[in-house]
Write a protein that holds these residues in place. Structure first.
Motif, PDB file in Angstrom:
ATOM      1  N   ASP A 124      19.394  49.342  39.200  1.00  0.00           N
ATOM      2  CA  ASP A 124      18.819  50.144  40.279  1.00  0.00           C
ATOM      3  C   ASP A 124      19.455  49.907  41.637  1.00  0.00           C
ATOM      4  N   CYS A 125      20.329  48.922  41.755  1.00  0.00           N
ATOM      5  CA  CYS A 125      20.769  48.555  43.111  1.00  0.00           C
ATOM      6  C   CYS A 125      22.243  48.176  43.146  1.00  0.00           C
ATOM      7  N   SER A 126      23.089  48.853  42.378  1.00  0.00           N
ATOM      8  CA  SER A 126      24.517  48.526  42.400  1.00  0.00           C
ATOM      9  C   SER A 126      25.195  49.165  43.611  1.00  0.00           C
ATOM     10  N   ASN A 127      26.281  48.564  44.081  1.00  0.00           N
ATOM     11  CA  ASN A 127      27.079  49.154  45.156  1.00  0.00           C
ATOM     12  C   ASN A 127      28.508  48.661  45.055  1.00  0.00           C
ATOM     13  N   SER A 128      29.449  49.500  45.503  1.00  0.00           N
ATOM     14  CA  SER A 128      30.854  49.100  45.537  1.00  0.00           C
ATOM     15  C   SER A 128      31.088  48.107  46.657  1.00  0.00           C
ATOM     16  N   GLY A 129      32.156  47.313  46.517  1.00  0.00           N
ATOM     17  CA  GLY A 129      32.535  46.420  47.601  1.00  0.00           C
ATOM     18  C   GLY A 129      33.145  47.208  48.747  1.00  0.00           C
ATOM     19  N   SER A 130      32.835  46.807  49.978  1.00  0.00           N
ATOM     20  CA  SER A 130      33.341  47.538  51.145  1.00  0.00           C
ATOM     21  C   SER A 130      34.755  47.133  51.532  1.00  0.00           C
ATOM     22  N   LEU A 131      35.178  45.913  51.169  1.00  0.00           N
ATOM     23  CA  LEU A 131      36.540  45.475  51.488  1.00  0.00           C
ATOM     24  C   LEU A 131      37.510  45.998  50.431  1.00  0.00           C
ATOM     25  N   VAL A 132      38.605  46.591  50.895  1.00  0.00           N
ATOM     26  CA  VAL A 132      39.610  47.169  49.995  1.00  0.00           C
ATOM     27  C   VAL A 132      40.912  46.391  50.159  1.00  0.00           C
ATOM     28  N   PHE A 133      41.399  45.802  49.075  1.00  0.00           N
ATOM     29  CA  PHE A 133      42.647  45.037  49.100  1.00  0.00           C
ATOM     30  C   PHE A 133      43.726  45.805  48.339  1.00  0.00           C
ATOM     31  N   THR A 134      44.879  46.000  48.965  1.00  0.00           N
ATOM     32  CA  THR A 134      46.028  46.549  48.241  1.00  0.00           C
ATOM     33  C   THR A 134      46.705  45.426  47.460  1.00  0.00           C
ATOM     34  N   ASP A 135      47.604  45.802  46.575  1.00  0.00           N
ATOM     35  CA  ASP A 135      48.439  44.795  45.925  1.00  0.00           C
ATOM     36  C   ASP A 135      49.314  44.111  46.974  1.00  0.00           C
ATOM     37  N   PHE A 179      31.797  42.500  48.680  1.00  0.00           N
ATOM     38  CA  PHE A 179      32.444  42.401  47.369  1.00  0.00           C
ATOM     39  C   PHE A 179      31.735  43.189  46.268  1.00  0.00           C
ATOM     40  N   GLY A 180      30.633  43.842  46.587  1.00  0.00           N
ATOM     41  CA  GLY A 180      29.965  44.699  45.626  1.00  0.00           C
ATOM     42  C   GLY A 180      28.952  43.967  44.771  1.00  0.00           C
ATOM     43  N   ALA A 181      28.141  44.737  44.051  1.00  0.00           N
ATOM     44  CA  ALA A 181      27.105  44.168  43.198  1.00  0.00           C
ATOM     45  C   ALA A 181      26.811  45.157  42.086  1.00  0.00           C
ATOM     46  N   THR A 182      26.318  44.613  40.973  1.00  0.00           N
ATOM     47  CA  THR A 182      25.915  45.464  39.856  1.00  0.00           C
ATOM     48  C   THR A 182      24.409  45.337  39.650  1.00  0.00           C
ATOM     49  N   ILE A 211      51.374  40.765  43.225  1.00  0.00           N
ATOM     50  CA  ILE A 211      50.063  40.185  42.924  1.00  0.00           C
ATOM     51  C   ILE A 211      49.015  41.273  43.107  1.00  0.00           C
ATOM     52  N   PRO A 212      48.251  41.585  42.074  1.00  0.00           N
ATOM     53  CA  PRO A 212      47.257  42.670  42.186  1.00  0.00           C
ATOM     54  C   PRO A 212      46.212  42.372  43.265  1.00  0.00           C
ATOM     55  N   GLY A 213      45.817  43.423  43.972  1.00  0.00           N
ATOM     56  CA  GLY A 213      44.790  43.262  44.999  1.00  0.00           C
ATOM     57  C   GLY A 213      43.480  42.763  44.425  1.00  0.00           C
ATOM     58  N   SER A 214      43.176  43.142  43.176  1.00  0.00           N
ATOM     59  CA  SER A 214      41.927  42.685  42.567  1.00  0.00           C
ATOM     60  C   SER A 214      41.912  41.171  42.409  1.00  0.00           C
ATOM     61  N   SER A 215      43.087  40.569  42.123  1.00  0.00           N
ATOM     62  CA  SER A 215      43.163  39.107  42.011  1.00  0.00           C
ATOM     63  C   SER A 215      42.905  38.448  43.355  1.00  0.00           C
ATOM     64  N   VAL A 216      43.513  39.010  44.410  1.00  0.00           N
ATOM     65  CA  VAL A 216      43.331  38.445  45.751  1.00  0.00           C
ATOM     66  C   VAL A 216      41.870  38.564  46.176  1.00  0.00           C
ATOM     67  N   LYS A 217      41.280  39.722  45.930  1.00  0.00           N
ATOM     68  CA  LYS A 217      39.883  39.934  46.328  1.00  0.00           C
ATOM     69  C   LYS A 217      38.958  38.967  45.595  1.00  0.00           C
ATOM     70  N   GLY A 218      39.242  38.744  44.303  1.00  0.00           N
ATOM     71  CA  GLY A 218      38.395  37.849  43.524  1.00  0.00           C
ATOM     72  C   GLY A 218      38.430  36.415  44.027  1.00  0.00           C
ATOM     73  N   VAL A 219      39.628  35.900  44.336  1.00  0.00           N
ATOM     74  CA  VAL A 219      39.702  34.505  44.770  1.00  0.00           C
ATOM     75  C   VAL A 219      39.167  34.344  46.194  1.00  0.00           C
TER      76      VAL A 219
END
Length: 306
Positions: free
Chosen positions: A81-92, A75-78, A45-53
């Protein structure tokens, strides 16, 4: 400035209904296969799927431009002028145990030496029992297994018949996994240990290809009452009771004001603290994809640590 403390946890997924995380259209007879690892061809199960749910579970807006506060940090924002990556990192989430139909005991929770070694590495289990490789047509079980008629008897999984043998390390692994997943629930721990078996990696690979669920679907033509032209397809799912393991960590904090910066530990505790009930993948309205998601602290030694 971001928080530099590295904090991580393992997360454990226990399927309570079949899961379909699709890989697009298939090339064989399965039209909609599940996603598989390139190297092993095992489902994951991809980590991106887990992070999204998990974001959805915490009511984090799907519109990343509207996220605020700790949800925005986690979880990040777009935005222009104010985008940032999400700080939580999920592996598969890697597969740990695949449920397989068994002549005795109804079904078996099957794993392999490589699954166990990868689990021990991913969750940094220093006290993991050594993994002994069974022969190609042999399975190791815990004491009081339900998968054979008598101790040391034949085990029948799908169309395979394997010689079985009690193995102390298999018993220890069954105890550790059962403790992690079921805690003080002695009934479920006993059920798990009675159906736990370690098979050769090659046999596990075969069962990962032959032991998943494949279900036909059709669309009925309202005028003819028969299947519409081109509307018969086959969909693959991970079976109910599948177990998978992954990791989540936080080493840097992105997008937080200086005076409002949460620590990595606070962020993990807020969003990855207690057990969650999640829905993963497609077919949500037909009951598919329900999982238990449990988090275990790697640094502070949870049930899999001493």
């Amino acid at each position: 400035m971001g928080e530099k403390t590295f904090v991580e946890k393992s997360y454990w997924l226990h399927a309570l209904s079949p899961i379909h995380i699709g890989a697009g259209r298939g090339l064989g007879y399965i039209d909609l296969p599940v996603v598989r690892e390139k190297v092993t061809n095992w489902p994951y199960i991809p980590g991106s799927s887990v992070k999204g749910v998990i974001a959805a579970h915490h009511n984090v807006s799907n519109n990343s431009e509207k996220r605020e506060g700790d949800a925005r940090i986690a979880f990040g924002a777009t935005g222009d002028d104010c985008s940032n990556s999400g700080s939580l990192v999920f592996t598969d989430a890697h597969i740990l145990c695949l449920p397989v139909r068994s002549f005795y005991g109804t079904f078996a929770w099957i794993t392999s030496p490589f699954c166990l070694e990868r689990c021990a590495r991913d969750v940094k289990e220093r006290s993991a029992p050594p993994v002994i490789l069974p022969d190609e047509f042999q399975a190791f079980t815990a004491q009081d297994t339900a998968l054979t008629k008598e101790p040391g008897g034949k085990m029948y999984l799908e169309e395979l018949d394997l010689a079985s043998a009690f193995n102390e390390n298999a018993e220890n692994w069954a105890e550790k996994i059962a403790q992690t997943l079921f805690g003080d629930d002695e009934g479920w721990k006993k059920t798990f240990k009675a159906r736990f078996a370690v098979v050769h990696d090659d046999i596990f690979t075969f069962l990962c290809e032959a032991g998943t669920e494949v279900t036909p679907h059709i669309k009925v033509d309202q005028e003819t009452g028969a299947a519409a032209d081109g509307a018969l397809w086959y969909e693959e799912t991970l079976p109910v009771e599948t177990l998978l393991v992954g990791r989540v960590w936080c080493d840097k904090i992105y997008g937080a004001p200086e005076d409002e910066t949460p620590t990595s530990g606070e962020l993990l505790k807020q969003f990855c603290g207690s057990e969650l009930s999640l829905q993963l993948g497609g077919k949500a309205t037909t009951g598919k994809g329900h999982v238990r998601c449990l988090f275990k602290d790697i640094e502070k030694a949870g049930e899999l640590h001493e």
